[in-house]
Design an enzyme around this catalytic site. Sequence first.
Site, short mmCIF file in Angstrom:
data_model
loop_
_atom_site.label_atom_id
_atom_site.label_comp_id
_atom_site.label_asym_id
_atom_site.label_seq_id
_atom_site.Cartn_x
_atom_site.Cartn_y
_atom_site.Cartn_z
N LYS A 19 63.01 27.27 47.93
CA LYS A 19 64.15 26.45 47.47
C LYS A 19 63.82 24.96 47.59
CE LYS A 19 65.34 24.78 51.68
NZ LYS A 19 65.12 23.39 52.06
N PRO A 39 54.75 26.92 51.12
CA PRO A 39 54.10 26.26 52.25
C PRO A 39 54.87 26.48 53.56
CG PRO A 39 55.18 24.64 50.83
CD PRO A 39 55.25 25.95 50.12
N VAL A 40 54.12 26.68 54.63
CA VAL A 40 54.74 26.95 55.94
C VAL A 40 55.24 25.63 56.55
CG1 VAL A 40 54.29 27.78 58.29
CG2 VAL A 40 53.29 28.96 56.31
N ALA A 41 56.46 25.68 57.08
CA ALA A 41 57.10 24.49 57.67
C ALA A 41 57.10 23.34 56.67
CB ALA A 41 56.42 24.09 58.98
N MET A 75 60.75 24.19 52.41
CA MET A 75 61.07 25.00 51.23
C MET A 75 61.57 26.38 51.62
SD MET A 75 58.44 23.84 48.34
CE MET A 75 59.76 24.02 47.16
N GLY A 130 60.39 28.90 53.46
CA GLY A 130 59.52 30.07 53.28
C GLY A 130 59.79 31.17 54.29
N GLY A 131 59.96 30.82 55.54
CA GLY A 131 60.23 31.84 56.56
C GLY A 131 61.57 32.51 56.28
N SER A 132 62.55 31.72 55.88
CA SER A 132 63.87 32.27 55.54
C SER A 132 63.74 33.22 54.34
CB SER A 132 64.83 31.13 55.16
OG SER A 132 64.92 30.22 56.22
N ALA A 133 62.91 32.83 53.38
CA ALA A 133 62.69 33.67 52.19
C ALA A 133 62.11 35.02 52.62
CB ALA A 133 61.75 32.97 51.23
N ASP A 140 69.31 29.00 56.27
CA ASP A 140 68.81 29.04 54.89
C ASP A 140 68.62 30.46 54.36
OD1 ASP A 140 68.55 26.43 54.14
OD2 ASP A 140 66.39 26.31 54.51
C1 LIG Z 1 66.89 21.60 56.51
C2 LIG Z 1 67.15 22.81 55.66
C3 LIG Z 1 67.91 22.38 54.39
O1 LIG Z 1 68.11 23.46 53.50
O2 LIG Z 1 65.98 23.49 55.19
P1 LIG Z 1 64.42 23.41 55.60
O3 LIG Z 1 63.97 22.04 55.33
O4 LIG Z 1 64.26 23.80 57.03
O5 LIG Z 1 63.73 24.41 54.69
C4 LIG Z 1 68.01 23.84 56.41
O6 LIG Z 1 69.23 23.27 56.81
C5 LIG Z 1 67.34 24.45 57.62
O7 LIG Z 1 67.69 25.80 57.65
P2 LIG Z 1 66.89 26.83 58.60
O8 LIG Z 1 65.43 26.47 58.60
O9 LIG Z 1 67.28 28.21 58.20
O10 LIG Z 1 67.50 26.42 59.97
P3 LIG Z 1 67.73 27.27 61.29
O11 LIG Z 1 66.52 28.09 61.56
O12 LIG Z 1 69.07 27.94 61.23
O13 LIG Z 1 67.82 26.07 62.34
C6 LIG Z 1 66.69 25.42 62.85
C7 LIG Z 1 67.15 24.15 63.53
O14 LIG Z 1 67.44 23.14 62.51
C8 LIG Z 1 68.54 22.36 62.90
N1 LIG Z 1 69.64 22.56 61.94
C9 LIG Z 1 69.57 23.50 60.97
C10 LIG Z 1 70.60 23.66 60.06
C11 LIG Z 1 71.73 22.82 60.18
N2 LIG Z 1 72.76 22.93 59.36
N3 LIG Z 1 71.79 21.87 61.14
C12 LIG Z 1 70.75 21.72 62.01
O15 LIG Z 1 70.81 20.86 62.89
C13 LIG Z 1 68.93 22.82 64.30
O16 LIG Z 1 68.21 22.02 65.21
C14 LIG Z 1 68.42 24.26 64.34
O17 LIG Z 1 68.15 24.70 65.65
N1 LIG Z 2 57.62 34.68 57.89
C1 LIG Z 2 57.44 33.40 58.20
N2 LIG Z 2 56.92 32.56 57.30
C2 LIG Z 2 56.76 31.25 57.60
N3 LIG Z 2 57.05 30.71 58.78
C3 LIG Z 2 57.56 31.49 59.72
C4 LIG Z 2 57.78 32.86 59.48
N4 LIG Z 2 58.29 33.38 60.59
C5 LIG Z 2 58.40 32.39 61.49
N5 LIG Z 2 57.92 31.24 60.99
C6 LIG Z 2 57.91 29.94 61.68
O1 LIG Z 2 59.03 29.18 61.20
C7 LIG Z 2 58.70 27.81 61.11
C8 LIG Z 2 59.40 27.24 59.86
O2 LIG Z 2 58.74 27.72 58.75
P1 LIG Z 2 59.27 27.67 57.24
O3 LIG Z 2 60.45 28.53 57.06
O4 LIG Z 2 58.07 27.97 56.41
O5 LIG Z 2 59.61 26.14 57.04
P2 LIG Z 2 60.91 25.28 56.75
O6 LIG Z 2 61.93 25.62 57.82
O7 LIG Z 2 60.40 23.87 56.85
O8 LIG Z 2 61.37 25.59 55.39
C9 LIG Z 2 57.18 27.71 61.06
O9 LIG Z 2 56.75 26.82 62.04
C10 LIG Z 2 56.66 29.10 61.35
O10 LIG Z 2 55.78 29.14 62.45
#
Ligand SMILES: C[C@@](CO)(OP(=O)(O)O)[C@H](O)COP(=O)(O)OP(=O)(O)OC[C@H]1O[C@@H](n2ccc(N)nc2=O)[C@H](O)[C@@H]1O
Ligand SMILES: Nc1ncnc2c1ncn2[C@@H]1O[C@H](COP(=O)(O)OP(=O)(O)O)[C@@H](O)[C@H]1O
Length: 321
Positions: free
Chosen positions: A17, A105-107, A110, A112-115, A147
């Site tokens: 995403k 890409p990991v971390a 986007m 990816g882990g949530s996907a 996510d």
């Molecule tokens: C920032 C966003 C934007 O879409 O995406 P990514 O950049 O990670 O992909 C999301 O809110 C990430 O969602 P996700 O990666 O599922 O977050 P979670 O595992 O639930 O939370 C990880 C940590 O991010 C912070 N967090 C996350 C979501 C939110 N609404 N507020 C927060 O403060 C918190 O510190 C939480 O402990």
């Molecule tokens: N199946 C998975 N794929 C990717 N990352 C994962 C997975 N399971 C756990 N992780 C951990 O979750 C963290 C966040 O990864 P990712 O979801 O790819 O990034 P983001 O939250 O930035 O979108 C990474 O540091 C990784 O070690």
Amino acid sequence: MVLAVVPPPVTVRVPAKVNLHLAVGDVRPDGYHDLVTVFQALSLVDEVTVAVADEPGVEVHGEGADQVPTGASNLAWRAVQLLATHVGKDPDDPKVRVVIRKAIPVAGGMAGGSADAAATLVGLSALWRLEISRDELAELAGKLGADVPFALYGATALGTGRGERIVPVLGRHQFHWVLAFDRRGLSTPDVFDELDRLRAEGDPPRVGQVETVLEGLSSGDPRQLALLLGNDLQAAAVSLRPNLRRTLRAGVDAGALAGIVSGSGPTTAFLCEDGDAAVRVAAELAGAGVCRTVRVAHGPVPGARVITTEEPKPTPPEVHA
Ligand SMILES: C[C@@](CO)(OP(=O)(O)O)[C@H](O)COP(=O)(O)OP(=O)(O)OC[C@H]1O[C@@H](n2ccc(N)nc2=O)[C@H](O)[C@@H]1O
Ligand SMILES: Nc1ncnc2c1ncn2[C@@H]1O[C@H](COP(=O)(O)OP(=O)(O)O)[C@@H](O)[C@H]1O
């Protein structure tokens, strides 16, 4: 004579995403931030295969595989355990193997882990022949991460709450993107913490109203949408990774309509006029030496969905007296 039929493996395709709009509220007592976000699912996909196996566990291949844990902390494995518990199976012996082929890409910001977690929920529902609706799966998904529900639905959607409350945004227009992967990932909590720090010290820019972004989307005009992209986490991601400023500039110099940090970064996403423009921007950006890898993608695309279910292969017949 009874044939013991092992269900065939199930493969699920699941999108990355980008957040077209990401408004971040103040930090809440539970450590989360209230969000108003517009997600778009892109044609950059992971594939997750779930299979019945005597040796349970997770295998990860492809993009960034060496940075992904394969034990109990893998988000896909947490999805296995959560769904097993939900349907009354033993979460410590689910007899399932999960194979993840990553392109997201990991971390990278986007999701990816949530996907992968969302794909695992969908795959297991098919493998275990569960009568379970997408909405019930989304309830479970929200427990795995903010996510994860969006990855089930895909397309374009408005996310509120922690980002886990999803309402579809209707629209038939395709948009074309170039994605620039950075050399290393960024931790999502670190980026939210950095935003809190920047806000305590000053007044980093805040995005506008979500309604205008929704209007831009429904116009189908990438030039209009480009003016409306915004991400409150961008200042924090750039503060932690100052090189992103150069990447963002390089994408626009290469001909993109606008560039934005994707979610918490460090991936940057560039909206382009059309598919041909995206290919040209990608080529020029790749030559600029500002990022590790460049990909072209389009969106919206569907959420996690099964792509193969081979016919059941009966195991050698077991004869019961
Ligand atoms: C920032 C966003 C934007 O879409 O995406 P990514 O950049 O990670 O992909 C999301 O809110 C990430 O969602 P996700 O990666 O599922 O977050 P979670 O595992 O639930 O939370 C990880 C940590 O991010 C912070 N967090 C996350 C979501 C939110 N609404 N507020 C927060 O403060 C918190 O510190 C939480 O402990
Ligand atoms: N199946 C998975 N794929 C990717 N990352 C994962 C997975 N399971 C756990 N992780 C951990 O979750 C963290 C966040 O990864 P990712 O979801 O790819 O990034 P983001 O939250 O930035 O979108 C990474 O540091 C990784 O070690």
